[in-house]
Design a protein around this motif. Structure first.
Motif, PDB file in Angstrom:
ATOM      1  N   ALA A 198      59.656 -77.010  -0.268  1.00 18.02           N
ATOM      2  CA  ALA A 198      59.502 -78.391  -0.736  1.00 18.02           C
ATOM      3  C   ALA A 198      58.054 -78.848  -0.677  1.00 18.02           C
ATOM      4  CB  ALA A 198      60.387 -79.327   0.090  1.00 18.02           C
ATOM      5  N   GLY A 199      57.266 -78.263   0.221  1.00 20.55           N
ATOM      6  CA  GLY A 199      55.865 -78.648   0.344  1.00 20.55           C
ATOM      7  C   GLY A 199      55.040 -78.368  -0.890  1.00 20.55           C
ATOM      8  N   LEU A 200      55.536 -77.533  -1.801  1.00 20.52           N
ATOM      9  CA  LEU A 200      54.803 -77.266  -3.035  1.00 20.52           C
ATOM     10  C   LEU A 200      54.660 -78.512  -3.885  1.00 20.52           C
ATOM     11  CD1 LEU A 200      56.356 -73.813  -4.006  1.00 20.52           C
ATOM     12  CD2 LEU A 200      53.995 -74.240  -3.318  1.00 20.52           C
ATOM     13  N   ALA A 201      55.499 -79.490  -3.653  1.00 18.17           N
ATOM     14  CA  ALA A 201      55.393 -80.740  -4.408  1.00 18.17           C
ATOM     15  C   ALA A 201      54.122 -81.499  -4.065  1.00 18.17           C
ATOM     16  CB  ALA A 201      56.611 -81.626  -4.143  1.00 18.17           C
ATOM     17  N   ASP A 202      53.433 -81.090  -3.000  1.00 18.09           N
ATOM     18  CA  ASP A 202      52.178 -81.742  -2.622  1.00 18.09           C
ATOM     19  C   ASP A 202      50.979 -81.178  -3.357  1.00 18.09           C
ATOM     20  OD1 ASP A 202      53.586 -83.286  -0.860  1.00 18.09           O
ATOM     21  OD2 ASP A 202      53.156 -82.026   0.883  1.00 18.09           O
ATOM     22  N   VAL A 203      51.191 -80.116  -4.166  1.00 23.13           N
ATOM     23  CA  VAL A 203      50.091 -79.521  -4.895  1.00 23.13           C
ATOM     24  C   VAL A 203      49.606 -80.492  -5.963  1.00 23.13           C
ATOM     25  CG1 VAL A 203      51.363 -78.388  -6.751  1.00 23.13           C
ATOM     26  CG2 VAL A 203      49.311 -77.303  -5.827  1.00 23.13           C
ATOM     27  N   ASP A 204      48.327 -80.410  -6.335  1.00 25.40           N
ATOM     28  CA  ASP A 204      47.764 -81.358  -7.302  1.00 25.40           C
ATOM     29  C   ASP A 204      48.422 -81.255  -8.670  1.00 25.40           C
ATOM     30  OD1 ASP A 204      46.053 -82.329  -5.399  1.00 25.40           O
ATOM     31  OD2 ASP A 204      44.400 -81.005  -5.959  1.00 25.40           O
ATOM     32  N   ALA A 205      48.754 -80.025  -9.088  1.00 24.30           N
ATOM     33  CA  ALA A 205      49.404 -79.857 -10.391  1.00 24.30           C
ATOM     34  C   ALA A 205      50.831 -80.390 -10.316  1.00 24.30           C
ATOM     35  CB  ALA A 205      49.397 -78.383 -10.789  1.00 24.30           C
ATOM     36  N   PRO A 206      51.446 -80.712 -11.474  1.00 23.34           N
ATOM     37  CA  PRO A 206      52.820 -81.222 -11.466  1.00 23.34           C
ATOM     38  C   PRO A 206      53.766 -80.249 -10.775  1.00 23.34           C
ATOM     39  CG  PRO A 206      51.834 -81.480 -13.631  1.00 23.34           C
ATOM     40  CD  PRO A 206      50.879 -80.650 -12.836  1.00 23.34           C
ATOM     41  N   ALA A 207      54.668 -80.788  -9.970  1.00 20.73           N
ATOM     42  CA  ALA A 207      55.660 -79.982  -9.279  1.00 20.73           C
ATOM     43  C   ALA A 207      56.900 -80.834  -9.064  1.00 20.73           C
ATOM     44  CB  ALA A 207      55.117 -79.471  -7.951  1.00 20.73           C
ATOM     45  N   ARG A 208      58.039 -80.178  -9.008  1.00 20.14           N
ATOM     46  CA  ARG A 208      59.290 -80.899  -8.774  1.00 20.14           C
ATOM     47  C   ARG A 208      60.222 -80.023  -7.956  1.00 20.14           C
ATOM     48  NH1 ARG A 208      62.659 -80.579 -14.493  1.00 20.14           N
ATOM     49  NH2 ARG A 208      62.177 -78.418 -15.001  1.00 20.14           N
ATOM     50  N   VAL A 209      60.989 -80.668  -7.097  1.00 20.20           N
ATOM     51  CA  VAL A 209      61.999 -79.984  -6.300  1.00 20.20           C
ATOM     52  C   VAL A 209      63.357 -80.490  -6.765  1.00 20.20           C
ATOM     53  CG1 VAL A 209      62.885 -79.544  -3.991  1.00 20.20           C
ATOM     54  CG2 VAL A 209      60.415 -79.824  -4.346  1.00 20.20           C
ATOM     55  N   LEU A 210      64.219 -79.572  -7.202  1.00 20.55           N
ATOM     56  CA  LEU A 210      65.498 -79.937  -7.785  1.00 20.55           C
ATOM     57  C   LEU A 210      66.663 -79.442  -6.949  1.00 20.55           C
ATOM     58  CD1 LEU A 210      64.931 -79.031 -11.557  1.00 20.55           C
ATOM     59  CD2 LEU A 210      64.534 -81.231 -10.435  1.00 20.55           C
ATOM     60  N   ASP A 211      67.712 -80.258  -6.885  1.00 18.44           N
ATOM     61  CA  ASP A 211      69.028 -79.805  -6.452  1.00 18.44           C
ATOM     62  C   ASP A 211      69.736 -79.431  -7.756  1.00 18.44           C
ATOM     63  OD1 ASP A 211      71.412 -79.328  -5.263  1.00 18.44           O
ATOM     64  OD2 ASP A 211      71.875 -81.402  -4.765  1.00 18.44           O
ATOM     65  N   PRO A 212      69.631 -78.181  -8.187  1.00 16.77           N
ATOM     66  CA  PRO A 212      69.846 -77.848  -9.600  1.00 16.77           C
ATOM     67  C   PRO A 212      71.312 -77.798 -10.027  1.00 16.77           C
ATOM     68  CG  PRO A 212      69.390 -75.871  -8.372  1.00 16.77           C
ATOM     69  CD  PRO A 212      69.236 -77.009  -7.402  1.00 16.77           C
ATOM     70  N   GLN A 213      71.498 -78.129 -11.295  1.00 19.00           N
ATOM     71  CA  GLN A 213      72.771 -77.912 -11.978  1.00 19.00           C
ATOM     72  C   GLN A 213      72.485 -77.126 -13.255  1.00 19.00           C
ATOM     73  OE1 GLN A 213      74.303 -82.018 -12.260  1.00 19.00           O
ATOM     74  NE2 GLN A 213      75.856 -81.416 -10.773  1.00 19.00           N
ATOM     75  N   VAL A 214      73.417 -76.250 -13.624  1.00 23.97           N
ATOM     76  CA  VAL A 214      73.230 -75.372 -14.770  1.00 23.97           C
ATOM     77  C   VAL A 214      74.427 -75.480 -15.709  1.00 23.97           C
ATOM     78  CG1 VAL A 214      71.784 -73.750 -13.510  1.00 23.97           C
ATOM     79  CG2 VAL A 214      74.271 -73.429 -13.504  1.00 23.97           C
ATOM     80  N   ARG A 215      74.238 -74.991 -16.912  1.00 26.19           N
ATOM     81  CA  ARG A 215      75.314 -74.996 -17.906  1.00 26.19           C
ATOM     82  C   ARG A 215      76.286 -73.844 -17.634  1.00 26.19           C
ATOM     83  NH1 ARG A 215      74.189 -77.361 -23.081  1.00 26.19           N
ATOM     84  NH2 ARG A 215      75.348 -75.609 -23.975  1.00 26.19           N
ATOM     85  N   ALA A 216      77.564 -74.124 -17.789  1.00 28.28           N
ATOM     86  CA  ALA A 216      78.579 -73.090 -17.540  1.00 28.28           C
ATOM     87  C   ALA A 216      78.466 -71.938 -18.525  1.00 28.28           C
ATOM     88  CB  ALA A 216      79.969 -73.716 -17.612  1.00 28.28           C
ATOM     89  N   ASP A 217      78.052 -72.231 -19.769  1.00 27.15           N
ATOM     90  CA  ASP A 217      77.980 -71.164 -20.760  1.00 27.15           C
ATOM     91  C   ASP A 217      76.736 -70.302 -20.616  1.00 27.15           C
ATOM     92  OD1 ASP A 217      76.145 -73.027 -21.613  1.00 27.15           O
ATOM     93  OD2 ASP A 217      76.987 -73.284 -23.623  1.00 27.15           O
ATOM     94  N   ALA A 218      75.909 -70.570 -19.597  1.00 30.00           N
ATOM     95  CA  ALA A 218      74.792 -69.670 -19.306  1.00 30.00           C
ATOM     96  C   ALA A 218      75.291 -68.370 -18.685  1.00 30.00           C
ATOM     97  CB  ALA A 218      73.791 -70.342 -18.374  1.00 30.00           C
ATOM     98  N   LEU A 219      76.526 -68.381 -18.160  1.00 32.43           N
ATOM     99  CA  LEU A 219      77.133 -67.184 -17.613  1.00 32.43           C
ATOM    100  C   LEU A 219      78.121 -66.611 -18.620  1.00 32.43           C
ATOM    101  CD1 LEU A 219      77.946 -68.336 -13.955  1.00 32.43           C
ATOM    102  CD2 LEU A 219      75.871 -67.251 -14.823  1.00 32.43           C
TER     103      LEU A 219
END
Length: 342
Positions: A79-100
């Motif tokens: 999560a500490g990568l969000a402190d980097v100067d370049a854009p960064a995001r930490v996600l609690d991710p959700q994905v599409r079912a048809d990706a599998l």
């Protein structure tokens, strides 16, 4: 300065660290090529800097042009990568079912495709694009009641994981500057594997069909936890076929012996911290390049933060001290003395 991973010094690079001389003194800077795709491996026993090194690479990727870095974080330490100067995001991710695909759904839910329930799930996931549509398809089929109930129960379990959404991550979600951290620390093995499998497949397809322009870099910490489940197939595809569409995959693990042999043998870059388990050293030895002088056991470093870098592109070996991170590292072990009553 030496650039690891290519023959010249063109294109974006990551400052990995500096050479470590035999007397321990600091040598020339060592950079890592970010211009082309790589299959990379970061190994080391607990506390030797494996996750730290992965974070160093992620920091550099966050600031590089033309790449789409994704960190798969099963322990919640990036999560500490969000402190980097370049854009960064930490996600609690959700994905599409048809990706599998249907086979991946059967693997995920632990049913054989040749069974009645598995066959029904195969057909449902082939005909429907969302989890809700899959469940309705099962309800409306003419299969016998017990088979429908079994398939419905498995899909209900998948719905309870809360990682599938019709508006889940697609290739364009990663086609922008900065690093994306997928925080899977709250997920158990199956849903975490499903997210990684879906993201790996989505990014690979996005490059193959031209949906995305940036080159994806997928960094997977604790990779041994993902290589015998639903993510095994998508990861193997990236290791063996990711170079052509420009997808990089980096696997970090304290147990290289638990990885498939192809993940070790196909890695064009290996960053090895200290290892002591015989099985783990033997896993590296089995794929030892001819230009590595001596045994792995005698070449591996002793101190945290030091790494033996094997570069198959230039057929060279480097002793490196990894640089300090610019963002907080969440992988340090807590100490009882730090929280003890005064």
């Amino acid at each position: 300065m030496v650039v690891i991973g290519r023959e010249d010094e063109l294109g974006p690079k990551a400052r990995l660290g500096h050479y470590r001389a035999r007397d321990g003194s600091r040598g020339a800077h060592v950079d890592l090529d970010l211009d082309g795709p790589h299959a990379g491996l970061v190994v080391g026993k607990r506390g030797m800097g494996k996750s730290y090194t992965l974070g160093v690479l992620a920091e550099a990727l966050a600031e590089a042009d033309g790449v789409a870095p994704v960190v798969v974080d099963p322990m919640g330490v990036f999560a500490g990568l969000a402190d980097v100067d370049a854009p960064a995001r930490v996600l609690d991710p959700q994905v599409r079912a048809d990706a599998l695909g249907p086979r991946e759904w059967c693997t995920l839910l632990g049913v054989g495709p040749e069974s009645g329930v598995g066959s029904l799930l195969w057909r449902a996931t082939s005909h429907a694009g969302t989890l809700s549509e899959m469940r309705r398809w099962v309800e409306n089929t003419d299969a016998d009641r017990s088979t429908r109930r079994g398939a419905a129960n498995h899909l209900s379990l998948a719905a309870d994981w809360n990682v599938f959404d019709p508006d889940g991550l697609d290739p364009t979600a990663f086609d922008s500057p900065g690093v994306t951290v997928l925080d899977l620390s709250g997920q158990t093995r199956e849903p975490a594997g499903a997210v990684l499998a879906a993201v790996a497949t989505t990014l690979y397809r996005g490059r193959v069909d031209g949906t995305t322009t940036r080159l994806p870099w997928i960094l997977v910490d604790e990779a041994h936890a993902f290589t015998d489940g639903v993510a095994a197939g998508p990861l193997r595809r990236l290791v063996t076929r990711g170079r052509q569409p420009g997808v990089s995959l980096w696997l970090a693990t304290q147990r290289p012996s638990a990885l498939p042999a192809v993940a070790v043998s196909q890695a064009d870059l290996v960053l090895a911290h200290r290892l002591t388990a015989r099985t783990d050293i033997e896993a590296l030895t089995a794929a030892r390049p001819t230009y590595l002088d001596g045994e792995w056991s005698t070449r591996l470093p002793d101190e945290p933060g030091e790494a033996l870098v094997v570069d198959d592109t230039t057929e060279s070996v480097h002793h490196v001290r990894v640089r300090e991170r610019r963002t907080p590292h969440g992988g340090d072990s807590p100490c009882a003395s730090a929280v003890a009553d005064p």
